[in-house]
Design a protein around this motif. Structure first.
Motif, PDB file in Angstrom:
ATOM      1  N   ASN A  98       0.891  -1.103  -0.015  1.00  0.00           N
ATOM      2  CA  ASN A  98      -0.026   0.022   0.162  1.00  0.00           C
ATOM      3  C   ASN A  98       0.784   1.288  -0.227  1.00  0.00           C
ATOM      4  OD1 ASN A  98       0.969  -0.057   2.783  1.00  0.00           O
ATOM      5  ND2 ASN A  98      -0.831  -0.051   3.747  1.00  0.00           N
ATOM      6  N   THR A  99       2.038   1.138   0.372  1.00  0.00           N
ATOM      7  CA  THR A  99       3.070   2.373   0.392  1.00  0.00           C
ATOM      8  C   THR A  99       3.781   2.753  -0.879  1.00  0.00           C
ATOM      9  OG1 THR A  99       2.898   2.064   2.811  1.00  0.00           O
ATOM     10  CG2 THR A  99       4.770   3.658   1.953  1.00  0.00           C
ATOM     11  N   PHE A 117      -6.120  -5.362  -4.054  1.00  0.00           N
ATOM     12  CA  PHE A 117      -6.615  -6.540  -3.140  1.00  0.00           C
ATOM     13  C   PHE A 117      -6.475  -6.103  -1.651  1.00  0.00           C
ATOM     14  CE2 PHE A 117      -4.519  -7.835  -7.001  1.00  0.00           C
ATOM     15  CZ  PHE A 117      -5.548  -8.990  -7.485  1.00  0.00           C
ATOM     16  N   HIS A 118      -7.609  -6.650  -1.009  1.00  0.00           N
ATOM     17  CA  HIS A 118      -7.874  -6.331   0.403  1.00  0.00           C
ATOM     18  C   HIS A 118      -7.587  -7.401   1.025  1.00  0.00           C
ATOM     19  CE1 HIS A 118     -10.406  -4.761   3.923  1.00  0.00           C
ATOM     20  NE2 HIS A 118      -9.468  -4.321   4.168  1.00  0.00           N
ATOM     21  N   GLY A 119      -6.704  -7.472   2.108  1.00  0.00           N
ATOM     22  CA  GLY A 119      -6.679  -8.545   3.040  1.00  0.00           C
ATOM     23  C   GLY A 119      -6.413  -8.198   4.515  1.00  0.00           C
ATOM     24  N   THR A 120      -5.972  -9.187   5.334  1.00  0.00           N
ATOM     25  CA  THR A 120      -5.549  -8.745   6.659  1.00  0.00           C
ATOM     26  C   THR A 120      -4.164  -8.256   6.703  1.00  0.00           C
ATOM     27  OG1 THR A 120      -4.570 -10.796   7.321  1.00  0.00           O
ATOM     28  CG2 THR A 120      -6.801 -10.601   7.743  1.00  0.00           C
ATOM     29  N   SER A 121      -3.737  -7.510   7.801  1.00  0.00           N
ATOM     30  CA  SER A 121      -2.686  -7.005   7.927  1.00  0.00           C
ATOM     31  C   SER A 121      -1.573  -7.740   8.943  1.00  0.00           C
ATOM     32  CB  SER A 121      -2.539  -5.413   8.116  1.00  0.00           C
ATOM     33  OG  SER A 121      -3.252  -4.655   7.089  1.00  0.00           O
ATOM     34  N   LYS A 122      -2.026  -8.883   9.183  1.00  0.00           N
ATOM     35  CA  LYS A 122      -1.482  -9.561  10.395  1.00  0.00           C
ATOM     36  C   LYS A 122      -0.061 -10.088   9.843  1.00  0.00           C
ATOM     37  CE  LYS A 122      -5.944 -11.421  12.193  1.00  0.00           C
ATOM     38  NZ  LYS A 122      -6.446 -12.537  12.308  1.00  0.00           N
ATOM     39  N   ASN A 220      -4.315  -0.136   5.990  1.00  0.00           N
ATOM     40  CA  ASN A 220      -5.587  -0.589   5.357  1.00  0.00           C
ATOM     41  C   ASN A 220      -5.693  -2.031   4.673  1.00  0.00           C
ATOM     42  OD1 ASN A 220      -3.960  -0.327   3.123  1.00  0.00           O
ATOM     43  ND2 ASN A 220      -4.731   1.943   2.546  1.00  0.00           N
ATOM     44  N   GLY A 221      -4.719  -2.598   4.570  1.00  0.00           N
ATOM     45  CA  GLY A 221      -4.660  -4.050   4.083  1.00  0.00           C
ATOM     46  C   GLY A 221      -4.733  -4.042   2.696  1.00  0.00           C
ATOM     47  N   LEU A 222      -4.364  -3.087   2.121  1.00  0.00           N
ATOM     48  CA  LEU A 222      -4.468  -3.010   0.670  1.00  0.00           C
ATOM     49  C   LEU A 222      -2.915  -3.339  -0.274  1.00  0.00           C
ATOM     50  CD1 LEU A 222      -6.576   0.139  -0.033  1.00  0.00           C
ATOM     51  CD2 LEU A 222      -7.321  -2.127  -0.222  1.00  0.00           C
ATOM     52  N   GLU A 301      -5.555   5.779   0.607  1.00  0.00           N
ATOM     53  CA  GLU A 301      -4.131   5.944   0.284  1.00  0.00           C
ATOM     54  C   GLU A 301      -3.793   7.532   0.457  1.00  0.00           C
ATOM     55  OE1 GLU A 301      -1.755   3.700  -1.021  1.00  0.00           O
ATOM     56  OE2 GLU A 301      -3.088   2.663   0.460  1.00  0.00           O
ATOM     57  N   GLN A 302      -4.753   8.304   0.178  1.00  0.00           N
ATOM     58  CA  GLN A 302      -4.405   9.735   0.172  1.00  0.00           C
ATOM     59  C   GLN A 302      -3.835  10.119   1.632  1.00  0.00           C
ATOM     60  OE1 GLN A 302      -4.418  12.196  -2.186  1.00  0.00           O
ATOM     61  NE2 GLN A 302      -2.997  13.249  -0.777  1.00  0.00           N
TER      62      GLN A 302
END
Length: 343
Positions: A98-99, A117-122, A220-222, A301-302
């Motif tokens: 995401n960064t 894609f969206h998921g967990t950030s674990k 955000n898990g993206l 993202e902003q």
């Protein structure tokens, strides 16, 4: 088909392998030797990848079969150098966290986010050695932390520190790519390491460290697929990008439904032990779902971009929306849809 990495059961061999794969900024094509191209035809799509990334998922799901164009793979140590290659025209499309797109946008790079894609950030974690006296992120104040600059782990570190009432200036940041960070972490030269899967799972499975905190609930898990704008203006290449993204989306769904089988192929493709592959698949990759690149996503993202501008790590204001193309959204759900919980 690309020749596979030799199995690396220990962290030290992996560190050597990563160094050979490009150290701080370069890419490796055909890691381990041999061809690094899938498919056939006159058109070639140059795809940037990271260890355990798109290629491993696509191959596990059988989505690299029946390609009427070629995919030439290049593997990078992290997202920022991959996007440098996109900007330079050496890579047509590639996967990052995401960064990296935020930093690339801040540098005025020629990049366009085309898929999310969206998921967990674990799997995004701040790790500490097993014998560390640190037990909570608040104790990171004054400590040294390794992280790849501009990577998803960079923002995860910033967000985790903020949640603990700290700022980036409260820690001694050591900007290191995974190979160098791993060496520093295992030799005790840093107090902590902010990193992502599969490195997180690898350290944990090798019992070389433990989790101090994760990005779950604070990031955000993206993850994204990012293309070169010139590629999107080429009718034939743009069509190949669409097909590639469709395959990647199907593969992502397949991984969730076939975790054990996915881990076996994933391990073979990356050279990581099955235990590491299985842990990373269950913790991170099986949780992801394809989502639309829409206005809420851009706003999320902003906020990351604005955070790094405030930290003076990005020069000036970034309009993230100017680096997005939603043409491949189709009927995908928004990123607010809850990510899967892997079984």
């Amino acid at each position: 088909m690309r020749r596979r990495l030799a199995p690396a059961a220990l962290l030290l061999p992996l560190a050597l392998l990563l160094t050979a794969c490009g150290g701080n900024s370069s890419a490796s094509t055909g890691i381990g030797g041999g061809a690094d191209t899938d498919g056939k035809g006159s058109l070639t799509l140059n795809v940037g990848d990271q260890k355990g990334g798109s290629e491993a998922i696509l191959r596990a799901a059988g989505e690299l079969k029946n390609l009427d164009y070629k995919i030439k793979w290049s593997t990078f140590t992290s997202g920022p150098p991959l996007l440098e290659a996109v900007n330079a025209g050496a890579v047509d499309v590639g996967g990052v966290g995401n960064t990296p797109p935020v930093f690339a946008a801040g540098a005025g790079s020629k990049i366009t986010v085309v898929s999310a894609f969206h998921g967990t950030s674990k799997g995004d974690a701040v790790l500490v050695p097993n014998d560390s006296k640190l037990t909570k992120p608040e104790q990171l104040k004054g400590r040294s932390v390794a992280v790849a600059q501009g990577s998803s782990a960079h923002y995860q570190l910033v967000a985790s520190l903020k949640a603990a009432g700290l700022s980036l200036s409260d820690v001694k940041v050591k900007y290191l790519q995974p190979a160098d960070a791993l060496a520093a972490f295992t030799s005790g030269k840093v107090d902590a390491w902010a990193v992502w899967d599969p490195y997180t799972s690898q350290v944990l499975q090798a019992k070389q460290g433990r989790v101090l905190t994760t990005g779950d609930g604070v990031t955000n898990g993206l993850t994204f697929q990012v293309a070169a704008p010139s590629v999107l203006k080429d009718t034939k290449k743009a069509a190949a990008v669409k097909d590639y993204l469709d395959r990647l989306r199907r593969a992502t769904t397949w991984v969730h439904d076939h975790q054990e089988e996915s881990a076996k192929v994933w391990a073979k493709d990356t050279g990581l032990p099955y235990e590491v592959a299985s842990a990373a698949v269950k913790q991170t990759y099986a949780s992801r779902i394809p989502v639309a690149v829409d206005k809420p996503l851009i706003a999320s993202e902003q906020r990351i971009a604005d955070t790094f501008t405030e930290l003076k790590l990005i020069p000036g204001k970034v309009d993230f929306g100017a680096f997005v193309d939603p043409r491949y959204n189709g009927d995908l759900p928004p990123p607010t849809t809850p990510a899967r919980v892997s079984s």
